[in-house]
Design a protein around this motif. Sequence first.
Motif, mmCIF file in Angstrom:
data_model
loop_
_atom_site.group_PDB
_atom_site.id
_atom_site.type_symbol
_atom_site.label_atom_id
_atom_site.label_comp_id
_atom_site.label_asym_id
_atom_site.label_seq_id
_atom_site.Cartn_x
_atom_site.Cartn_y
_atom_site.Cartn_z
ATOM 1 N N ARG A 1 -10.197 -51.504 6.783
ATOM 2 C CA ARG A 1 -9.751 -52.783 6.216
ATOM 3 C C ARG A 1 -8.842 -52.546 5.011
ATOM 4 N NH1 ARG A 1 -12.007 -53.695 10.288
ATOM 5 N NH2 ARG A 1 -13.578 -55.280 10.767
ATOM 6 N N TYR B 1 -6.297 -52.459 2.113
ATOM 7 C CA TYR B 1 -5.516 -53.478 1.402
ATOM 8 C C TYR B 1 -5.937 -54.905 1.740
ATOM 9 C CZ TYR B 1 -2.531 -49.433 0.544
ATOM 10 O OH TYR B 1 -2.069 -48.197 0.197
ATOM 11 N N ARG B 2 -7.187 -55.048 2.167
ATOM 12 C CA ARG B 2 -7.735 -56.382 2.382
ATOM 13 C C ARG B 2 -8.845 -56.620 1.351
ATOM 14 N NH1 ARG B 2 -8.324 -56.432 9.030
ATOM 15 N NH2 ARG B 2 -6.176 -55.816 9.487
ATOM 16 N N ASP C 1 -11.663 -54.110 1.409
ATOM 17 C CA ASP C 1 -11.278 -52.832 0.819
ATOM 18 C C ASP C 1 -11.294 -52.910 -0.704
ATOM 19 O OD1 ASP C 1 -10.314 -50.240 0.500
ATOM 20 O OD2 ASP C 1 -8.230 -50.867 0.660
#
Length: 318
Positions: free
Chosen positions: A125, A127-128, A131
């Motif tokens: 995940r 850069y979400r 994360d």
Amino acid sequence: MLSYLLRKLLLGVPVLFGVTIIVFAIAHAMPGDAVLAMITAEAPSSEELIAMRRGELGLDQPLYIQYLNWIGEILHGNLGRSFVNGRGVAAIIGERLPMTLELMGVALLAAFVIGTTLGVISALRQYRLTDYSLTLGGFVGVSIPDFFMGLLLVYVFALELRWLPSSGISTAGDSFSIADNLRHLILPAAALALFRAAIFMRYARAGMLEVLNQSYMRTAKAKGLRPSIIVLRHGLRNALIPLVTVFGLALPTLFGGSVVIETIFQWPGIGLMFIDAVVNRDSPVIMGYVLITAIIVMLANLATDLAYSVLDPRVSYD
């Protein structure tokens, strides 16, 4: 492989010899006097009594004679005798070591499983929000020392919520049971595991991100394999290789952390034994603890080297 193991074991002999010299020097350079610490107010000290006790303990001999006597004990499978109760140090450590290994084993396994799982999720995940949240949690985890985490867990779960016991390995007055032992194990194991889980998570995330960009991962996707098979069979195994080093390096710090955690939670392992020995100036127990710790760490490093060859077929020790 066998020749490599023999070489590693032979190289460990001079290392252990150096450890014995260093720990003997430090133990005998400690401030305070073991004999005076043993004499209580009920037994008034005198020069004759002190001299007699020194003779009984062998402390009236030159240091090099004391060292050679200790080495002789080690070569005969002993670690000397405690100044406090006269029991064999090997027997004392043998009684306490299983409790420490239980605490360290559960803490290290939990840290590895939780940290690796969260690291893989964070990488998948990237850069979400997931994360960023896990990365922030990892930074918080590595910033909190073991002793503070232990005190925090005791305050929240033992004193405020009263969900879990705060000390010991079993409830006083009750017969020993595995379920009760596990309840007492949760807080000290969590205090040791959380810091190391954060470290495992950061390395697992970095390793997984590197693996996801490899050509064999793209090939596996092109073959139409299920994402779970790609991640677990092709990605995770290769991402675990750098974690093996972290796993091996975590063991020495885990021994250091267990001394503090066992003291906070009154867990009757060799860490609490070591603190009691330092307070009582019990040099044989102190030296035995450090020597056993050095042997376990060396064996852990050897196991780490062997794990490399299992995870990565390119690594060979022949």
